[in-house]
Write an enzyme that holds these catalytic residues in place. Structure first.
Site, PDB file in Angstrom:
ATOM      1  N   PRO A   1       0.791  -1.235   0.000  1.00 28.67           N
ATOM      2  CA  PRO A   1       0.000   0.000   0.000  1.00 28.67           C
ATOM      3  C   PRO A   1       0.821   1.281   0.000  1.00 28.67           C
ATOM      4  O   PRO A   1       1.827   1.386   0.710  1.00 28.67           O
ATOM      5  CB  PRO A   1      -0.800  -0.102   1.303  1.00 28.67           C
ATOM      6  N   ASN A   2       0.360   2.216  -0.797  1.00 26.35           N
ATOM      7  CA  ASN A   2       0.900   3.585  -0.895  1.00 26.35           C
ATOM      8  C   ASN A   2       2.218   3.692  -1.653  1.00 26.35           C
ATOM      9  O   ASN A   2       2.700   4.794  -1.888  1.00 26.35           O
ATOM     10  CB  ASN A   2       1.047   4.237   0.496  1.00 26.35           C
TER      11      ASN A   2
ATOM     12  N   ARG B   1       5.465  11.002  -2.258  1.00 21.87           N
ATOM     13  CA  ARG B   1       5.101  10.692  -0.873  1.00 21.87           C
ATOM     14  C   ARG B   1       6.322  10.792   0.056  1.00 21.87           C
ATOM     15  O   ARG B   1       7.309  10.092  -0.146  1.00 21.87           O
ATOM     16  CB  ARG B   1       4.576   9.249  -0.859  1.00 21.87           C
TER      17      ARG B   1
ATOM     18  N   TYR C   1      11.331   8.361   1.775  1.00 21.88           N
ATOM     19  CA  TYR C   1      11.297   7.385   0.680  1.00 21.88           C
ATOM     20  C   TYR C   1      12.061   7.799  -0.570  1.00 21.88           C
ATOM     21  O   TYR C   1      12.124   7.035  -1.533  1.00 21.88           O
ATOM     22  CB  TYR C   1       9.828   7.080   0.329  1.00 21.88           C
TER      23      TYR C   1
ATOM     24  N   ASN D   1       8.482  -5.522  -0.776  1.00 21.35           N
ATOM     25  CA  ASN D   1       8.293  -4.364   0.104  1.00 21.35           C
ATOM     26  C   ASN D   1       6.796  -4.319   0.402  1.00 21.35           C
ATOM     27  O   ASN D   1       6.006  -3.786  -0.388  1.00 21.35           O
ATOM     28  CB  ASN D   1       8.752  -3.054  -0.526  1.00 21.35           C
TER      29      ASN D   1
ATOM     30  N   ALA E   1       3.099  -0.897   4.721  1.00 19.29           N
ATOM     31  CA  ALA E   1       2.450  -0.973   6.035  1.00 19.29           C
ATOM     32  C   ALA E   1       2.030  -2.404   6.386  1.00 19.29           C
ATOM     33  O   ALA E   1       1.969  -2.768   7.581  1.00 19.29           O
ATOM     34  CB  ALA E   1       1.239  -0.044   6.065  1.00 19.29           C
TER      35      ALA E   1
ATOM     36  N   GLU F   1      13.113  -9.235   2.127  1.00 12.70           N
ATOM     37  CA  GLU F   1      12.255  -8.116   2.530  1.00 12.70           C
ATOM     38  C   GLU F   1      13.050  -6.824   2.376  1.00 12.70           C
ATOM     39  O   GLU F   1      14.188  -6.744   2.856  1.00 12.70           O
ATOM     40  CB  GLU F   1      11.855  -8.323   4.002  1.00 12.70           C
TER      41      GLU F   1
ATOM     42  N   HIS G   1      12.971  -2.358   2.452  1.00 11.72           N
ATOM     43  CA  HIS G   1      12.305  -1.100   2.793  1.00 11.72           C
ATOM     44  C   HIS G   1      13.164   0.056   2.314  1.00 11.72           C
ATOM     45  O   HIS G   1      14.397   0.018   2.466  1.00 11.72           O
ATOM     46  CB  HIS G   1      12.091  -0.980   4.303  1.00 11.72           C
TER      47      HIS G   1
ATOM     48  N   ARG H   1      12.650   4.763  12.933  1.00 14.31           N
ATOM     49  CA  ARG H   1      11.366   5.458  12.880  1.00 14.31           C
ATOM     50  C   ARG H   1      10.474   5.041  14.058  1.00 14.31           C
ATOM     51  O   ARG H   1      10.965   4.561  15.068  1.00 14.31           O
ATOM     52  CB  ARG H   1      10.721   5.192  11.511  1.00 14.31           C
TER      53      ARG H   1
HETATM   54  C1  DQA Z   1       8.196   1.103   3.995  1.00 13.53           C
HETATM   55  C2  DQA Z   1       8.197   1.303   5.516  1.00 13.53           C
HETATM   56  C3  DQA Z   1       6.810   1.046   6.092  1.00 13.53           C
HETATM   57  O1  DQA Z   1       6.829   1.231   7.496  1.00 13.53           O
HETATM   58  C4  DQA Z   1       5.813   2.012   5.498  1.00 13.53           C
HETATM   59  O2  DQA Z   1       4.515   1.721   5.965  1.00 13.53           O
HETATM   60  C5  DQA Z   1       5.846   2.046   4.015  1.00 13.53           C
HETATM   61  C6  DQA Z   1       7.134   1.944   3.317  1.00 13.53           C
HETATM   62  C7  DQA Z   1       9.555   1.482   3.366  1.00 13.53           C
HETATM   63  O3  DQA Z   1       9.793   1.092   2.230  1.00 13.53           O
HETATM   64  O4  DQA Z   1      10.360   2.191   3.987  1.00 13.53           O
HETATM   65  O5  DQA Z   1       4.830   2.277   3.370  1.00 13.53           O
HETATM   66  O6  DQA Z   1       7.981  -0.275   3.723  1.00 13.53           O
END
Ligand code: DQA
Length: 154
Positions: A9-10, A17, A22, A73, A76, A97, A99, A106
């Site tokens: 998501p997002n 964003r 990011y 990735n 959330a 995994e 990020h 954070r």
């Molecule tokens: C994320 C870190 C997550 O905590 C966050 O919700 C994201 C992006 C990252 O790539 O840093 O949407 O996965």
């Protein structure tokens, strides 16, 4: 090697964003970087992004038989989704995994991942390069028959 690249998501909003967390590259930029790296290594990539947990689980189920491994990735969903954890475990494919941000620097709720203990390994904090390092790690893991990494999925 066929690799499924999953974005949660997002992440469709990358580039606009929260650039401090990011970076400024879009998801399309990141996919292009990954494709170039994959091509140089003879790997095939299949991309998927969704804001919907159910769609993501459906995609993992539908795609598992056609890939050798995952680059994930989960955004959330990393911190919340037992359903995605179970789908990845059920696929019986190794995954890395990744990020973009350093989740450990954070908010405390980002320090917990429901995926990490199943992953070969975790890469966080290198913005778009996290994906490239993740792909390298995955290809190396597959090429060495799973000698790299200590994750249970490998
Ligand atoms: C994320 C870190 C997550 O905590 C966050 O919700 C994201 C992006 C990252 O790539 O840093 O949407 O996965």
């Amino acid at each position: 090697m066929r690799i499924g690249v999953l974005n949660g998501p997002n992440l469709n909003l990358l580039g606009h964003r929260e650039p401090l967390h990011y970076g400024t590259r879009t998801l399309a930029d990141i996919e292009a970087l990954l494709l170039a790296r994959a091509e140089a290594n003879g790997a095939e990539l299949t991309f998927f992004q969704s804001n919907d947990e159910g769609e993501i689980v459906d995609w993992v189920q539908a795609t598992g038989d056609r890939v050798d491994a995952w680059l994930v990735n989960a955004a959330a969903l990393t911190h919340t989704s037992v359903a995605l954890r179970d789908a990845l475990a059920g696929s019986d494919r190794p995954f890395v995994e990744v990020h973009l941000s350093n989740v450990f620097a954070r908010e405390p709720f980002r320090h917990t991942s429901l995926l990490s203990d199943l992953a070969i390994g975790v890469i966080a904090g290198f913005r778009a390069s996290s994906y490239l390092f993740g792909l390298e790690a995955l290809l190396r893991h597959l090429a060495t028959g799973g000698e790299t990494g200590t994750g249970k999925a490998g």
